[in-house]
Scaffold this motif. Structure first.
Motif, PDB file in Angstrom:
ATOM      1  N   ALA A  34       0.657  -1.277  -0.220  1.00  9.31           N
ATOM      2  CA  ALA A  34      -0.039  -0.009  -0.339  1.00  9.31           C
ATOM      3  C   ALA A  34       0.805   1.321  -0.350  1.00  9.31           C
ATOM      4  N   GLY A  35       2.387   1.307   0.708  1.00  8.27           N
ATOM      5  CA  GLY A  35       2.946   2.505   0.334  1.00  8.27           C
ATOM      6  C   GLY A  35       3.751   2.652  -0.345  1.00  8.27           C
ATOM      7  N   GLN A  36       4.035   1.267  -1.311  1.00 10.31           N
ATOM      8  CA  GLN A  36       4.739   1.821  -2.489  1.00 10.31           C
ATOM      9  C   GLN A  36       3.537   2.206  -3.524  1.00 10.31           C
ATOM     10  N   ALA A  37       2.570   1.581  -3.458  1.00 10.36           N
ATOM     11  CA  ALA A  37       0.970   2.051  -4.782  1.00 10.36           C
ATOM     12  C   ALA A  37       1.012   3.505  -4.087  1.00 10.36           C
ATOM     13  N   LEU A  38       1.278   4.581  -2.822  1.00  9.57           N
ATOM     14  CA  LEU A  38       0.618   5.431  -2.829  1.00  9.57           C
ATOM     15  C   LEU A  38       2.196   6.142  -2.811  1.00  9.57           C
ATOM     16  N   LEU A  39       3.272   5.420  -2.686  1.00 10.94           N
ATOM     17  CA  LEU A  39       4.413   6.844  -3.370  1.00 10.94           C
ATOM     18  C   LEU A  39       4.493   6.941  -4.099  1.00 10.94           C
ATOM     19  N   LYS A  40       3.889   5.745  -5.834  1.00 10.66           N
ATOM     20  CA  LYS A  40       4.068   5.881  -6.841  1.00 10.66           C
ATOM     21  C   LYS A  40       2.154   6.334  -7.818  1.00 10.66           C
ATOM     22  N   LYS A  41       1.165   6.779  -6.954  1.00 12.24           N
ATOM     23  CA  LYS A  41       0.148   7.605  -7.290  1.00 12.24           C
ATOM     24  C   LYS A  41       0.383   8.998  -6.951  1.00 12.24           C
ATOM     25  N   TYR A  42       1.496   8.909  -5.545  1.00 11.48           N
ATOM     26  CA  TYR A  42       1.822  10.942  -5.324  1.00 11.48           C
ATOM     27  C   TYR A  42       3.210  11.479  -6.321  1.00 11.48           C
ATOM     28  N   PRO A  45       9.086  11.410  -4.555  1.00 15.80           N
ATOM     29  CA  PRO A  45      10.893  11.581  -5.193  1.00 15.80           C
ATOM     30  C   PRO A  45      11.043  10.113  -4.432  1.00 15.80           C
ATOM     31  N   SER A  46      12.255   9.288  -5.058  1.00 16.09           N
ATOM     32  CA  SER A  46      12.716   7.734  -4.528  1.00 16.09           C
ATOM     33  C   SER A  46      13.716   8.361  -2.907  1.00 16.09           C
ATOM     34  N   GLU A  47      14.005   9.324  -2.776  1.00 11.63           N
ATOM     35  CA  GLU A  47      15.235   9.057  -2.019  1.00 11.63           C
ATOM     36  C   GLU A  47      14.852   9.979  -1.041  1.00 11.63           C
ATOM     37  N   ILE A  48      13.115  10.221  -0.875  1.00  6.44           N
ATOM     38  CA  ILE A  48      12.121  10.114   0.446  1.00  6.44           C
ATOM     39  C   ILE A  48      11.438   8.931   0.971  1.00  6.44           C
ATOM     40  N   ASP A  49      13.001   8.650   2.530  1.00  2.90           N
ATOM     41  CA  ASP A  49      12.672   7.698   3.010  1.00  2.90           C
ATOM     42  C   ASP A  49      12.091   7.660   4.467  1.00  2.90           C
ATOM     43  N   SER A  50      11.635   8.821   4.907  1.00  4.58           N
ATOM     44  CA  SER A  50      10.577   9.012   5.690  1.00  4.58           C
ATOM     45  C   SER A  50       9.664   9.022   6.181  1.00  4.58           C
ATOM     46  N   ILE A  51       9.254  10.385   6.669  1.00  9.99           N
ATOM     47  CA  ILE A  51       7.465  10.356   6.752  1.00  9.99           C
ATOM     48  C   ILE A  51       7.691  11.552   5.660  1.00  9.99           C
ATOM     49  N   CYS A  59       0.855  16.635  -0.794  1.00 11.89           N
ATOM     50  CA  CYS A  59       2.394  15.385  -0.342  1.00 11.89           C
ATOM     51  C   CYS A  59       3.065  16.225   0.568  1.00 11.89           C
ATOM     52  N   TYR A  60       3.359  16.110   1.652  1.00 13.56           N
ATOM     53  CA  TYR A  60       4.109  16.733   2.454  1.00 13.56           C
ATOM     54  C   TYR A  60       5.381  15.760   3.028  1.00 13.56           C
ATOM     55  N   PHE A  61       6.594  16.388   3.183  1.00 14.68           N
ATOM     56  CA  PHE A  61       7.666  14.930   3.604  1.00 14.68           C
ATOM     57  C   PHE A  61       8.058  15.996   4.727  1.00 14.68           C
TER      58      PHE A  61
END
Length: 124
Positions: A34-42, A45-51, A59-61
Motif C-alpha cells: 500500500a505504501g509503495q502504491a501511494l508513493l507511486k501515485k503521488y 521522489p525516491s530519495e524520500i525514506d522518512s515520514i 503531499c508533505y515530507f
C-alpha cells in the motif's frame, strides 16, 4: 506513511494514535504494498525514506509532514505547528539529522509491526 522498520518511526505512530483528536490518520509503512502504491501515485521522489503525509491531493515530507501532524494532536503539541513559519531548509536540516541517525539511535526492526486488532483498520 512511515518507515516500518524504524523503531523511532513506530513509536511516533503510536504517539500520534494516542494523542490525535479523533481517528484522523491512517498509516502505511513505506515498505508495504500500500505504501509503495501511494508513493507511486503521488510521485514521491525516491530519495524520500522518512515520514510522508498525504492530505487531500497534497503531499508533505520531512519536517513539513511532522509539523502538520502536530496541528491535530491534543495538548501542547499543537504549538509545534507554528514552527512552519521557520524556513523549510532550516527545519529540514534538523529533521535530516534525526532521520540520518534514527537507526543508530533508536534501532531497526527486521519487519514492520503488526497493529493490534483495535486499530488494525487504521493501517493500509
Amino acid at each position: 506513511m512511515f518507515d516500518g522498520e524504524c523503531n523511532f518511526c513506530d513509536h511516533s505512530v503510536q504517539f500520534i494514535i494516542k494523542r490525535e483528536k479523533g481517528a484522523l490518520y491512517k498509516f502505511a509503512a513505506l515498505q508495504s504494498e500500500a505504501g509503495q502504491a501511494l508513493l507511486k501515485k503521488y510521485r514521491v521522489p525516491s530519495e524520500i525514506d522518512s515520514i510522508v503525509l498525504l492530505d487531500g491531493d497534497r503531499c508533505y515530507f520531512r519536517s513539513s509532514a511532522a509539523l502538520r501532524i502536530c496541528k491535530n494532536l491534543k495538548g501542547g503539541w499543537q504549538l509545534l505547528y507554528g514552527l512552519l513559519i521557520m524556513p523549510k531548509p532550516i527545519r529540514d536540516y534538523f529533521y535530516r539529522i534525526l532521520a540520518k541517525n534514527r537507526y543508530k539511535w533508536f534501532g531497526k526492526k527486521d519487519s514492520c509491526m503488526i497493529p493490534p486488532p483495535e486499530i488494525r483498520d487504521r493501517f493500509l
